[in-house]
Design a protein around this motif. Structure first.
Motif, mmCIF file in Angstrom:
data_model
loop_
_atom_site.group_PDB
_atom_site.id
_atom_site.type_symbol
_atom_site.label_atom_id
_atom_site.label_comp_id
_atom_site.label_asym_id
_atom_site.label_seq_id
_atom_site.Cartn_x
_atom_site.Cartn_y
_atom_site.Cartn_z
ATOM 1 N N ILE A 142 13.404 -65.932 19.971
ATOM 2 C CA ILE A 142 14.826 -65.581 20.077
ATOM 3 C C ILE A 142 14.961 -64.216 20.748
ATOM 4 O O ILE A 142 14.178 -63.308 20.446
ATOM 5 N N SER A 143 15.934 -64.071 21.624
ATOM 6 C CA SER A 143 16.138 -62.789 22.305
ATOM 7 C C SER A 143 16.484 -61.708 21.288
ATOM 8 O O SER A 143 17.206 -61.955 20.323
ATOM 9 N N ILE A 151 0.698 -56.561 9.471
ATOM 10 C CA ILE A 151 -0.435 -55.654 9.286
ATOM 11 C C ILE A 151 -0.187 -54.840 8.024
ATOM 12 O O ILE A 151 0.936 -54.772 7.521
ATOM 13 N N ALA A 159 -1.350 -60.666 15.262
ATOM 14 C CA ALA A 159 -0.333 -60.997 14.263
ATOM 15 C C ALA A 159 0.536 -59.779 13.987
ATOM 16 O O ALA A 159 0.047 -58.644 13.963
ATOM 17 N N SER A 160 1.823 -60.018 13.782
ATOM 18 C CA SER A 160 2.732 -58.910 13.502
ATOM 19 C C SER A 160 2.514 -58.341 12.109
ATOM 20 O O SER A 160 2.820 -57.174 11.859
ATOM 21 N N ASN A 162 11.497 -62.142 20.039
ATOM 22 C CA ASN A 162 10.754 -62.257 18.770
ATOM 23 C C ASN A 162 11.055 -63.602 18.148
ATOM 24 O O ASN A 162 12.221 -63.975 17.982
ATOM 25 N N GLY A 163 10.014 -64.310 17.779
ATOM 26 C CA GLY A 163 10.201 -65.621 17.164
ATOM 27 C C GLY A 163 10.900 -66.600 18.091
ATOM 28 O O GLY A 163 11.570 -67.524 17.635
ATOM 29 N N PRO A 169 13.814 -54.621 9.141
ATOM 30 C CA PRO A 169 13.158 -55.746 9.810
ATOM 31 C C PRO A 169 11.761 -55.333 10.267
ATOM 32 O O PRO A 169 11.591 -54.263 10.855
ATOM 33 N N ARG A 170 10.797 -56.168 9.995
ATOM 34 C CA ARG A 170 9.417 -55.819 10.356
ATOM 35 C C ARG A 170 9.227 -55.847 11.873
ATOM 36 O O ARG A 170 9.608 -56.816 12.536
ATOM 37 N N PRO A 171 8.600 -54.841 12.429
ATOM 38 C CA PRO A 171 8.317 -54.843 13.874
ATOM 39 C C PRO A 171 7.489 -56.054 14.263
ATOM 40 O O PRO A 171 6.538 -56.412 13.556
ATOM 41 N N GLY A 172 7.856 -56.667 15.367
ATOM 42 C CA GLY A 172 7.102 -57.800 15.890
ATOM 43 C C GLY A 172 7.491 -59.134 15.281
ATOM 44 O O GLY A 172 7.274 -60.176 15.878
ATOM 45 N N HIS A 173 8.067 -59.110 14.099
ATOM 46 C CA HIS A 173 8.476 -60.345 13.427
ATOM 47 C C HIS A 173 9.860 -60.815 13.913
ATOM 48 O O HIS A 173 10.537 -60.112 14.663
ATOM 49 N N ALA A 174 10.255 -61.986 13.439
ATOM 50 C CA ALA A 174 11.559 -62.540 13.784
ATOM 51 C C ALA A 174 12.638 -62.139 12.775
ATOM 52 O O ALA A 174 13.744 -62.677 12.820
ATOM 53 N N ASN A 222 3.165 -54.182 18.021
ATOM 54 C CA ASN A 222 4.459 -54.314 17.342
ATOM 55 C C ASN A 222 5.472 -53.301 17.889
ATOM 56 O O ASN A 222 5.188 -52.105 17.915
ATOM 57 N N ASP A 223 6.613 -53.788 18.304
ATOM 58 C CA ASP A 223 7.668 -52.912 18.846
ATOM 59 C C ASP A 223 8.548 -52.422 17.706
ATOM 60 O O ASP A 223 9.207 -53.217 17.030
ATOM 61 N N ARG A 224 8.596 -51.123 17.500
ATOM 62 C CA ARG A 224 9.352 -50.561 16.391
ATOM 63 C C ARG A 224 10.814 -50.342 16.764
ATOM 64 O O ARG A 224 11.129 -49.904 17.862
ATOM 65 N N TYR A 225 11.683 -50.665 15.860
ATOM 66 C CA TYR A 225 13.118 -50.530 16.116
ATOM 67 C C TYR A 225 13.537 -49.074 16.075
ATOM 68 O O TYR A 225 13.026 -48.301 15.249
ATOM 69 N N GLN A 240 3.944 -48.447 9.368
ATOM 70 C CA GLN A 240 4.619 -48.477 10.658
ATOM 71 C C GLN A 240 5.938 -47.720 10.569
ATOM 72 O O GLN A 240 6.755 -47.998 9.709
ATOM 73 N N GLN A 241 6.130 -46.802 11.461
ATOM 74 C CA GLN A 241 7.345 -46.010 11.528
ATOM 75 C C GLN A 241 8.433 -46.868 12.188
ATOM 76 O O GLN A 241 8.313 -47.208 13.366
ATOM 77 N N THR A 242 9.458 -47.260 11.448
ATOM 78 C CA THR A 242 10.500 -48.091 12.067
ATOM 79 C C THR A 242 11.832 -47.858 11.369
ATOM 80 O O THR A 242 11.893 -47.147 10.350
ATOM 81 N N LEU A 243 12.877 -48.460 11.910
ATOM 82 C CA LEU A 243 14.229 -48.142 11.457
ATOM 83 C C LEU A 243 14.598 -48.890 10.179
ATOM 84 O O LEU A 243 14.380 -50.095 10.070
ATOM 85 N N PHE A 266 14.640 -59.618 12.518
ATOM 86 C CA PHE A 266 15.888 -59.157 13.134
ATOM 87 C C PHE A 266 16.569 -60.255 13.946
ATOM 88 O O PHE A 266 17.774 -60.479 13.840
ATOM 89 N N THR A 267 15.789 -60.972 14.735
ATOM 90 C CA THR A 267 16.414 -61.983 15.598
ATOM 91 C C THR A 267 16.928 -63.171 14.787
ATOM 92 O O THR A 267 17.998 -63.700 15.076
#
Lengths: 323, 323, 323, 323
Positions: C254-255, D272, D269-270, C251-252, D99-104, C232-235, D276-279, D106-107
């Motif tokens: 979509i860019s 989990i 799977a995204s 992701n999903g 927004p969850r890391p790895g998920h859609a 998982n890529d963290r923002y 997760q440390q994220t914004l 954000f996009t």
């Protein structure tokens, strides 16, 4: 294909006497307010209610089963479903042996090798226009600046509609009519060169409506008897306004900013109560086919809202291609 | 989009006074004998040669630059190229300031932000029908059992064509006309339900032809004044033959095996030599636009072969979808 | 179908030893400066020039035969034509009897019933990528803010490319390689849900390039061995920048605004000079097929510019759909 | 676009926690026996049931609401609807800010301007594969002679699947895997040249499945390290059988009659349960996101039937194009 459109794309499904009729709309912009109530006025217009109308009673209540969240369109496919309530599964076996004149009984059976749903015309029923009218409601919201107005010019060759309807009552026969449609405030520049001209796209979707047999844009067939010096629309201001509008708002397949104008011919409904001499395909003998029950004596009455819907769907897709 | 068709797909390109006009045909079956000579009869029919015809002289020699090997189609894209020889690059700047009435000068400029090729209408020229006629030659070979025949019903409102042409001579004006088209021996069952009905597909491609402003199938607009008891075509044998053909060979959007019949309205050519009072968009003043040179006084004369080509292209694609 | 794209749509045509190879681009925006010189750098990159390269000499001079006026794109279809000069029509009859291992000789013959052009692979030749590279030049101009850069990661399993090429010299064998491609500054939000995900569209066009047999986005196959907590890529900022880029910028489907990253596997060219034991389909006997002449020992050398072109074409179309 | 296919065309719709998920199938041949029971085995395979599986309980009962009559497909659009029962509308507001890391998250929000349905991923949910599996059941019936078999090669880098699942239990993390798919008895000659190669079409649909990040055909990435003399598959009989199958059954984009073989990479799977440390996009501060509830620890377990369905859909459409 049961779908239309490139960016705003609709896929229709369902049968007259199956479980449901519906449409999936892909490419709906996100963020449009949309509620089931928004559909009711146009759905009501689709029911003619006129003397001689089919007695089938359907609530035609739209269910929005995808693509909506918190009252707004999401941008994901929008699905509108109409459950059929007043289903009659009987009485249609006859038409397998004696295909009704004017109907799709014979062609559907041929194309689908006898597996088509024959009840009420199945997927070929005029009831499929319910899906188109629903799609039109969404499309109209996508092009709010454009006003689309279709109306009946004549039925049975007469402009006095009430008089015709009165005379028709109980005759058992059906009549056709001519519908005009005008769309105002289309920006100049919509439409694509050559194959996807505005005339091509509008006629493509309009001829998907059962019973439409002709279309003409602007002066149409009358322009075939004009001379160029008369037919050419001269410009009067730099926005492209023309003194006349023989072209119906389209030059070279592209909108010119003047009113889009077209007329369509609606044939009389194929369903009539009068006896018809036609072939029994099973016995090979001509028979007197007599179909009981009341039918729509004048489907042209339902057409204005259907034609508007088709136009709106087409223009909404053209708009998205012209951005 | 400058392409049409789902399985048999054509993409047209070119400009009236550019280097070339051409078409790429995708989905051509392999193993058809095809030579440049095969194109000549229909290309010759496209040149009207009538009094008042444009004096542009083009050999219109097709070059088959791909998709052919040892005289047979290969199944790879077939490209047909016509190099333009009689190119005139001058004289068109005027139409940027004063868009010609009836032409696409204004709409093309609007859509393409002033970058369209204005010479002779550029990509909007009637010369683009050269590509369509060439495609039609290939399409006709794909549906050898079907006979397509288009003919002029009237020009300038008169069925005596020679008389009209004589009276037109040197008038500087242009006339329209009505073309009928009949396709015989289409099997029952072609066409798709709802959006891709046979009427939808035929009208889509026919309205891509410049100057077409109306189309009607079977009894068309006349059927709007019939009653169902008259308009319904009754079956007379088990192959689906009907006693009348008000439907033009189509029920429910699907071919019924009877003749496909339609008529189209051709407006008078927009190019005339008579002076026309119209707006100079640069000065904002109405001007008397007078365009020298001879033009096609009656483009309807060229239309039969073009309409046949459009019909053949459409039917060839429908056939491939109906297999 | 030999076409790709919804709004920006290309149609390729031609054969390796036919008259020409070319491409028609529909949906090119009007007003882009474009000259034949603009194509030369990418066309030059497509010629590997490496030791062991095919000795075929083609000027590969693009002719812009439609869609250009006064140096600018017009918005009408843009056609780019490459006439073939160094054509050899002999020597290919053999491959009808003995289809070359790895080539499309057998499948093309089967699909097209023996009518395919067998010379140099005909329409299946790697030479068709010339059309794609030309389309890529136009596409890159449509998305000027996006930088696309493809490069060779390894050939023959080795990252020291010069060493491999030296060792290959005169071996008569061929080698494959792996290419990476990165596109920077794609806005977040491009791509469509489900079927037209960015991975779907990129892979669709990339697999049209002959010899590509694998593709992976971001960490690709390696991500199959990661755990979610790692993958998982963290923002890290509100524009959507992520600390890692295992997803390859998607992701999903979509860019997400981070770099689009993917890698492709290029198999070794099927053309080799070494003898190959294979079936003579005519005699039914295994034979030692030995093909004289020099071939591209490493087609991966040509791939970076071809992959870039495919990516640019795909992104240009996605951009037009995302407006 | 939420649709795929040219002749056999599916359109998916729905959201994870909306009213329903479904698919409209256009181009289904008439006359195929089809009942809701036919869907149950593949739908059951889609539910992994493994330790660590999502506790969501859905009956996933398909309703066939159009295109069926008397137990047979009619040729009209076939609609399959799954009503969602176990809907949870809460708890998703958080993901708008974080927004969850790895998920859609954000996009989707970016593309749809904040109007996307955020509940359970909305239209981007893995639950959408339900529609694909249902379509696959129909597709498999269309190509009865072809056997498609997908299986798990490894999960978490290990081929001992039970061992991995046991070790995963309660870890809160997720793992990926690699799936192989083989389709046997595809006739030679399917696929289209250039853009619609078999690799292009298969990868297009396979990458529509959430979590797929790589695909390779035949020897795929390994072939990039082979030499031509090894990689070329030599023919051994006149039906086109080859001694090896490095090409995965495809030459020049066209099936060669040998087994179609490909492998896909499934990322973990995204979702989990580990922190997760994220914004936090609202506060601009990095936060420790911890999502309660159990998730699918290994979505690769569900993939074989989904990959088979995608393959069947693609092949069914290719078959119809190859007739």
């Amino acid at each position: 294909m049961n779908s239309f459109g490139k960016i705003f794309r609709l896929s229709v499904f369902g049968e007259s006497h199956g479980q449901a009729i519906g449409v999936v709309l892909d490419g709906v912009p996100p963020g449009m307010l949309l509620a089931e109530e928004d559909f009711l006025p146009d759905l009501a217009r689709r029911k003619s209610g006129a003397p001689g109308t089919t007695p089938r009673t359907e609530p035609d209540r739209p269910r929005l089963i995808s693509g909506i969240y918190n009252g707004y369109t999401t941008g994901a496919p929008l699905t509108i479903l109409f459950e059929n309530k007043d289903i009659r599964s009987t009485d249609y076996a006859l038409f397998t042996d004696i295909p009704r004149p004017g109907h799709a009984d014979f062609t559907a059976r041929t194309k689908f090798k006898g597996f088509n749903d024959p009840r009420g015309g199945g997927h070929f029923s005029g009831r499929m226009t319910l899906a188109l009218v629903a799609a039109g409601v969404v499309a109209k919201k996508m092009i709010p600046a454009i006003k689309i107005k279709a109306e009946i010019l004549e039925i049975d060759g007469d402009a006095d509609i009430q008089k015709v309807l009165k005379s028709l009552k109980e005759s058992g026969d059906s009549v056709g009519g001519i519908i005009s449609c005008t769309a105002t405030d289309i920006p100049a520049g919509w439409g694509e060169p050559f194959f996807d001209s505005m005339e091509s796209m509008i006629s493509h979707i309009v001829f998907s409506i059962p019973a439409i047999k002709g279309i003409e844009f602007g002066s149409g067939f009358a322009s075939a008897r004009m001379r160029g010096s008369e037919c050419n629309d001269r410009y009067t201001d730099v926005s492209g306004t023309t003194a006349t509008n023989h072209s119906g708002g389209i030059n070279g397949g592209i909108s010119n900013g003047n009113d889009l104008i077209f007329r369509v011919a609606v044939k009389p409904a194929s369903s009539i109560s009068l006896p018809q001499q036609t072939l029994n395909f099973k016995t090979g003998i001509m028979e007197n086919l007599e179909i009981q029950g009341r039918h729509d004596a004048c489907i042209a009455l339902r057409m204005p809202v259907i034609i508007e819907a088709a136009t709106a769907v087409c223009l909404a897709d053209m708009m998205l291609q012209s951005i």
